[in-house]
Every structure is written in C-alpha cells, then in structure tokens.
Design a protein around this motif. Structure first.
Motif, PDB file in Angstrom:
ATOM      1  N   GLU A 112     101.513  28.852  13.005  1.00 34.58           N
ATOM      2  CA  GLU A 112     101.174  28.154  14.256  1.00 34.58           C
ATOM      3  C   GLU A 112     101.592  28.934  15.501  1.00 34.58           C
ATOM      4  OE1 GLU A 112      99.176  25.504  14.503  1.00 34.58           O
ATOM      5  OE2 GLU A 112      99.003  25.717  12.335  1.00 34.58           O
ATOM      6  N   ALA A 152      93.179  27.908  10.701  1.00 34.46           N
ATOM      7  CA  ALA A 152      94.358  27.312  11.336  1.00 34.46           C
ATOM      8  C   ALA A 152      94.130  25.870  11.764  1.00 34.46           C
ATOM      9  CB  ALA A 152      94.777  28.144  12.541  1.00 34.46           C
ATOM     10  N   THR A 153      92.894  25.549  12.167  1.00 34.10           N
ATOM     11  CA  THR A 153      92.638  24.231  12.757  1.00 34.10           C
ATOM     12  C   THR A 153      91.684  23.354  11.961  1.00 34.10           C
ATOM     13  OG1 THR A 153      90.747  25.029  14.049  1.00 34.10           O
ATOM     14  CG2 THR A 153      92.967  25.175  15.074  1.00 34.10           C
TER      15      THR A 153
END
Length: 188
Positions: free
Chosen positions: A91, A119-120
C-alpha cells in the motif's frame, strides 16, 4: 558463481549483466555496496537487472533506488520499478504507481494500470488494460509488461478475470510469439 570483480571492473554491459544474472541468496549481499552505482548505469539493461535483484531479493532497504527508477529515462526500467515499488511496499508503494497512471508512454501506463488494478481491484483499470492490449497494433512489450506484473504480484489462475485477460492477449498476439506458451504455463 557470481564474480564480484567482473561486476566492479566490467566496461561491457553484456558481461556485467551475465554476472548480475548469477546473483542468488547466497551471494547477493556482495552487491549491496554496488547497487547505487548499478541503478545509475548508462545501460538500461543493467538498471533493469538491478531492479530485478532488489525486487526478487526483497531488498526493502534499497527501495529508495526503486522509487528513483520510477522516473528513469527508459520505459522498461520504469515498468520494472513500478512493479517492484508496489511489490516491496504494498500500500505504501501506491504513490509510485499513481504517478505513472497518466504516462504518455503506453508501456509505462499499462504497467501502472496493471499494478493499480491488482492493488485496488478497480475494474475500470482492467478495462483500460484490455483496451490497450487488444489493439491490433499493440507493441509486444505491453503484453509482456502485463504478464510480468501479474505473475510477480499474484497467482494468476486464481483470478478468472485475469485468465480471461491473458486469453485476450493470446487472441491478438501473433501466433509465433513465445507469450502464448508462457501464458499457457501460468493459467493451467
């Protein structure tokens, strides 16, 4: 066995890269003092190999070199840096990725979009990636950037939407490209 003297003295990037490829967990510590110079090497291949050593070796103490490489002059070096910045920092590495989401260079942008998607899980980025890689005139380096990022960051076959994305690459990539075999190995 890696010869540190060749690395220190080599003026030929090919010889230097051959030695760097021999680095492993038993001898990687010998490279620590050389990494700052290697990340600034005139050859982009050496800079990319240095990023591989840092990223694959999980050398978080050198993440500052990876962050610096996100702004490198060569797109492939930037691509490697984006993946390893997120890989090493998770993150905390998102800021490195975000910087490149609007890059004018397609290779850099598609790498950033791929990492940002992982990541998202924002599906709008999956659509952007698919739009780039399904173009008939897509540069093959873009296929490999997506594949490399996904393969380094997760187990692809556990994500059906990513398996489908890679099959889309197979549908548009010329049949003689090795990427077909590499994708088959990862999704089966």
């Amino acid at each position: 066995m890696m010869d540190i003297n060749i690395i220190k003295k080599s003026t030929n990037w090919a010889d230097l890269n051959d030695e760097l490829q021999k680095a492993d967990q038993s001898n990687i510590h010998l490279l620590y003092p050389l990494l700052p110079d290697l990340i600034d090497h005139r050859s982009w291949i050496i800079r990319a190999s240095t990023l591989e050593i840092i990223g694959e070796g999980d050398l978080k103490q050198f993440v500052h070199l990876v962050k610096k490489a996100v702004e490198d002059s060569h797109p492939l070096v930037q691509s490697y840096a984006i993946v390893y910045c997120y890989s090493l920092l998770k993150e905390k590495g998102i800021s490195c990725v975000r910087k490149q989401l609007n890059s004018k260079n397609v290779l850099v942008r598609v790498t950033a979009e791929t990492v940002y998607y992982v990541a998202t899980w924002d599906t709008s980025y999956l659509k952007k990636i698919r739009k780039i890689i399904t173009r008939r005139n897509c540069n093959p380096s873009n296929y490999y950037a997506v594949l490399r990022a996904l393969n380094l960051l997760l187990i692809i076959k556990q994500h059906p939407e990513l398996v489908e994305l890679l099959k889309d690459i197979q549908n548009v990539a010329p049949k003689n490209y090795a990427i077909h075999r590499e994708i088959d190995e990862l999704i089966k």
